[in-house]
Design a protein around this motif. Sequence first.
Motif, mmCIF file in Angstrom:
data_model
loop_
_atom_site.group_PDB
_atom_site.id
_atom_site.type_symbol
_atom_site.label_atom_id
_atom_site.label_comp_id
_atom_site.label_asym_id
_atom_site.label_seq_id
_atom_site.Cartn_x
_atom_site.Cartn_y
_atom_site.Cartn_z
ATOM 1 N N ASP A 199 1.418 -6.385 1.124
ATOM 2 C CA ASP A 199 1.387 -5.034 0.560
ATOM 3 C C ASP A 199 1.055 -5.137 -0.927
ATOM 4 N N PHE A 200 -0.191 -4.807 -1.289
ATOM 5 C CA PHE A 200 -0.593 -4.896 -2.688
ATOM 6 C C PHE A 200 0.169 -3.892 -3.554
ATOM 7 N N SER A 201 0.472 -2.719 -3.010
ATOM 8 C CA SER A 201 1.219 -1.725 -3.785
ATOM 9 C C SER A 201 2.609 -2.243 -4.128
ATOM 10 N N HIS A 202 3.251 -2.903 -3.185
ATOM 11 C CA HIS A 202 4.585 -3.467 -3.432
ATOM 12 C C HIS A 202 4.521 -4.473 -4.580
ATOM 13 N N ARG A 220 2.204 -4.611 -6.968
ATOM 14 C CA ARG A 220 1.921 -3.884 -8.213
ATOM 15 C C ARG A 220 3.193 -3.238 -8.760
ATOM 16 N N ASN A 221 3.962 -2.636 -7.865
ATOM 17 C CA ASN A 221 5.209 -2.003 -8.310
ATOM 18 C C ASN A 221 6.171 -3.034 -8.899
ATOM 19 N N THR A 224 -3.306 -2.363 -16.152
ATOM 20 C CA THR A 224 -3.453 -3.158 -14.931
ATOM 21 C C THR A 224 -4.785 -3.901 -14.971
ATOM 22 N N ASP A 267 -9.787 -8.397 2.758
ATOM 23 C CA ASP A 267 -9.408 -6.990 2.892
ATOM 24 C C ASP A 267 -9.336 -6.575 4.359
ATOM 25 N N SER A 310 -3.283 6.005 5.067
ATOM 26 C CA SER A 310 -3.472 7.253 4.342
ATOM 27 C C SER A 310 -4.933 7.681 4.442
ATOM 28 N N LYS A 362 -7.001 8.209 2.056
ATOM 29 C CA LYS A 362 -7.803 7.388 1.144
ATOM 30 C C LYS A 362 -8.103 6.029 1.746
ATOM 31 N N LEU A 363 -7.072 5.366 2.295
ATOM 32 C CA LEU A 363 -7.277 4.027 2.845
ATOM 33 C C LEU A 363 -8.115 4.070 4.112
#
Length: 344
Positions: free
Chosen positions: A61-64, A66-67, A80, A175, A190, A192-193
């Motif tokens: 999870d790239f968002s995880h 990044r967070n 970033t 990816d 989502s 977007k994704l």
Amino acid sequence: MITISVCMIVKNEEKVLERCLKSLKPIADEFIIIDTGSSDKTKQIALKYTDKVYNYEWQNDFSHARNYSFSKASKDYIYTADADEVIDDTNIERFVKLKKAMLPEVEIVQMKYTNQLQYGTTYNYETEYRPKLFKRVREFMWINPIHETVNLEPVIYNSDIEIIHMPVMSHANRDFKQIQKVIQSNIRLSKKLFIMYAKELFIAGEDKDFLEAKQYFQNAIENETRGLDEIKAAQCVLTKCARLMKDHNLLLKNSLKNFADNKPSAEVCFELGEYFFEEQDYVEAAIWYYNAAFETECELNIHYAGDYPLKQLANIYQLLGNKELEEEYNRLFSKWELPKSPDA
């Protein structure tokens, strides 16, 4: 003057990391480097610039990630960066000026992301604005003198700073594997994704990637909760899958539905052209390539409404012995250029 935390997530970036960190050093008040499992010299390079290098167990999870990097930041704003980015001296000067003159109400700064198409996977323009600098702590403010409400829209500033993307390889294969893991975990993509997955297929995917994605898009297109943009993207993917599989029923179902709202997609027209070209029905193929080039708009890959069908039209008229039209379409092909991004 504002202070900036540069936050990065990295893995096996020894070829490019120092180039990136060296270019950012003049604007960074701290570096936060999150390493997701490097087996090369990435961490040693990072430690030359900061002691804030953190080991992170990859969560798919790239968002995880990044967070997590944001949680370690302590400065006013967070920048970033990816390891394959560079900011040259001219744009560092612009960045320093921005640090000195930043208005306190600005919460997001967008910067021009350049050289996107070298190993590009999801973008159609060479330069586009991307949000890159974020206020670390956001203050909510009430607005309107009556019927007051909290302002939920961030204050965004479009800067003139240019970031150069300088990758050494394509990340498309990574990816696709990541997206397949998400799908297999029964996590809903989502909007977007979902559309970015379709875009990445049309920009960087191989035939096998389309065929591996077929069942997902087939299921999604039957899901009444997906919006029109998502359905159109799925129709493009499934039309190409149908051509690759020589599945005439699937080809008809998706291409005809794509035309039903009077806004056919260039990708679908191009794939119909490819189908008839493979059948050696060159006159019919020319009709669909023409539609792709001149009568429709792309959904996912801008080339499908431009140089791709133009080149195929030139090839067809060469095969048909029409020298005049062959030369005309070769001329249009050679003159075709990527249009400028509407926001850059």
